[in-house]
Design an enzyme around this catalytic site. Sequence first.
Site, PDB file in Angstrom:
ATOM      1  CG  ASP A 106      -1.839   1.139   1.323  1.00 23.39           C
ATOM      2  OD1 ASP A 106      -2.772   1.157   0.511  1.00 23.39           O
ATOM      3  OD2 ASP A 106      -1.646   2.029   2.170  1.00 23.39           O
TER       4      ASP A 106
ATOM      5  CD  GLU B  91      -2.423   2.339  -3.459  1.00 24.99           C
ATOM      6  OE1 GLU B  91      -3.386   3.106  -3.611  1.00 24.99           O
ATOM      7  OE2 GLU B  91      -1.629   2.444  -2.507  1.00 24.99           O
TER       8      GLU B  91
HETATM    9  C1  GLC Z   1      -3.954   3.511  -0.335  1.00 32.62           C
HETATM   10  C2  GLC Z   1      -5.337   2.944  -0.158  1.00 32.62           C
HETATM   11  C3  GLC Z   1      -6.261   4.020   0.309  1.00 32.62           C
HETATM   12  C4  GLC Z   1      -5.740   4.577   1.604  1.00 32.62           C
HETATM   13  C5  GLC Z   1      -4.271   5.003   1.485  1.00 32.62           C
HETATM   14  C6  GLC Z   1      -3.654   5.235   2.820  1.00 32.62           C
HETATM   15  O1  GLC Z   1      -3.911   4.470  -1.320  1.00 32.62           O
HETATM   16  O2  GLC Z   1      -5.783   2.376  -1.361  1.00 32.62           O
HETATM   17  O3  GLC Z   1      -7.570   3.563   0.449  1.00 32.62           O
HETATM   18  O4  GLC Z   1      -6.513   5.672   1.982  1.00 32.62           O
HETATM   19  O5  GLC Z   1      -3.475   4.023   0.862  1.00 32.62           O
HETATM   20  O6  GLC Z   1      -3.395   4.015   3.461  1.00 32.62           O
END
Ligand code: GLC
Length: 630
Positions: free
Chosen positions: A269, A311
């Site tokens: 993440d 991500e």
């Molecule tokens: C990522 C997740 C998102 C979250 C962020 C902080 O982007 O997909 O939903 O708010 O990380 O953890």
Amino acid sequence: MPPDSSQDFNARLFEMRLDRSRDDLFGMLKRLYGHRPDYARFAEQLVALLRASWEARPERLKWRDMARDLEPDWFQRPDMNGYVFYIDRFAGTLDLVPEKLAYLEKLGITYVHLMPCLKPRPGDSDGGYSVMDYTEVNPALGTMDDLERVASECHDRGMSVCIDLVLNHTAKEHDWAMKARAGDEHYRDYYFMFVDDTIPKAYEATLVEIFPANAPGNFTYYEDMDRWVWTTFNEHQWDLNWSNPQVFLEMTKVMLFLANKGVDVLRLDAPAFLWKRMGTRCQSEPEVHVLLHALRAASRIAAPAVIHLEEAIVGPAEMMPYLGRGEHDGKEGNLAYHNSLMVQFWSALAARDVGLMSHVLETHFPKVLTNATYATYLRCHDDIGWAVTDEDAAAVGVSGFGHRTFLSDFYDGTFPGSFSRGALFQVNAATGDKRISGSTASLAGLEQALEAGDAGEIDAAVDRILMGHALIASWGGIPLVYMGDEIALLNDYGYRDHPEIAHDSRWVHRPVMDWERVANLADAPDSPEARVFLGLRHILARRAQVAGFHGAVPTEVLETGRKGVFAFARRAPTGPVICVYNFTEDWTGLPASWFLGRGAKRLHDLLSDAPVQSDDGGVPLPPYARVWVV
Ligand code: GLC
């Protein structure tokens, strides 16, 4: 085999795996931590950790490691079809997930992403991304044993399992954070803490705001400890200090602990934020890639079946390195979200113009990737940020700001003639930036069409949804179906009545699964949801049969000479598959010679399994047509 000989085998296998990836691991880590007096000790601790994790790895998973060593392209294969869901919203609790797997199997799913399932902080936890314990499952969902059982059931059905690993921050209620807060210097070094706001202010000069509307700024002051803490996202999410090798050790331990529960894919993440550098946006700094390369090597040594999905929701040029560029080629993320494909899909759909899409996808993305592929998607649990750069917009003669504003207006439904229903997210008054929330079906026009009872518009919306899914199923990578999209779930405005989340419009597209609708699909085959479900199932089933859709097959963007028609060829060794998408509500077509000139041999559409040539020699393209021509 006598027991000591199997032990010996395991130990030797570990040494071989360590040797294979030693340079990747320590070559990277030396750069980050090599100057520290405690480096040698850190390196020893890390090897001990890897060895202990390997020893603790269940035999069942060691066989999985072997299987995936033998088939290292497993995640690139065309029969990989993903589905992403919140456990509570989809099944209730973890132990009920297995009951739903038959449904997913029917849809053609071979990969499931269980949205955040580790123990979150109480109250608002940013949808579970504010984790207070990585070794426990959210008690509202079940236990670690349940997670292990779900993984094993999925494996038995030929499905791979993905879960989130939040690397950039912990909840402020995490044990490390609590100790830091109580004054323990060892743990204070796990985070970024400042005695006054001089340094925070200096960083702030070049940082951007992620949640400007409800969590402005990147630092939070805590009176009880008289410290400023780095909090990029929400106040309760404390950024980890990855320049401290202890953080690397701790998070590697977590990573391998989860790997040993049977997880196949770890979704890392928000990795862009892992390294901070004064005078920059503190996003995607070179050290981020060094870290991700090292983490990947650690998995490869102690849990080789496990791959990493990164991500990085950033602009196209910034995104590619997450799949390993230059010295990281083939050694960083195995998967990364194709944010640009998603953004360009919605952009071209609103504009009825594929110029920007073709330009961006051709200019910024290589035709092939080494040991990596994309996670392709139309919608996920997050908002859509219009990651279109001013330069790319200018290259096709439009204003970047103007186009981004148009897209927000179009998708929140205020632009005259828009078919969409969306909600604004994190409007930034200072920059004018407006992001968008909304479900696939509502953004694609179904909500408005149903309200108006307009049959033609309902058809158009269904076709937009199916065209989008055909696109992400053919581009290359694992197409991810976001829960509920397969039955065309509309926006759910109920979140507005829940004070805890009412400020976060992303909940508009996080509905509860409608199992009644699923049960009724067969009785109402003409309903939009049944057409979407059957259409999507067909797309996924066909995709699985097309060898040319393997992730390692080059993707080449093609010029069609039609403003609203996007095309690319998957250049398989056996001959190309030419994928064509009509982004408009108008009929158009391409001459047969256009296809033949690009290597097509039969003018046969693999999606409908029918010839596509009409009597006059052309290939007609109805509104929102999608064809996969060989
Ligand atoms: C990522 C997740 C998102 C979250 C962020 C902080 O982007 O997909 O939903 O708010 O990380 O953890």
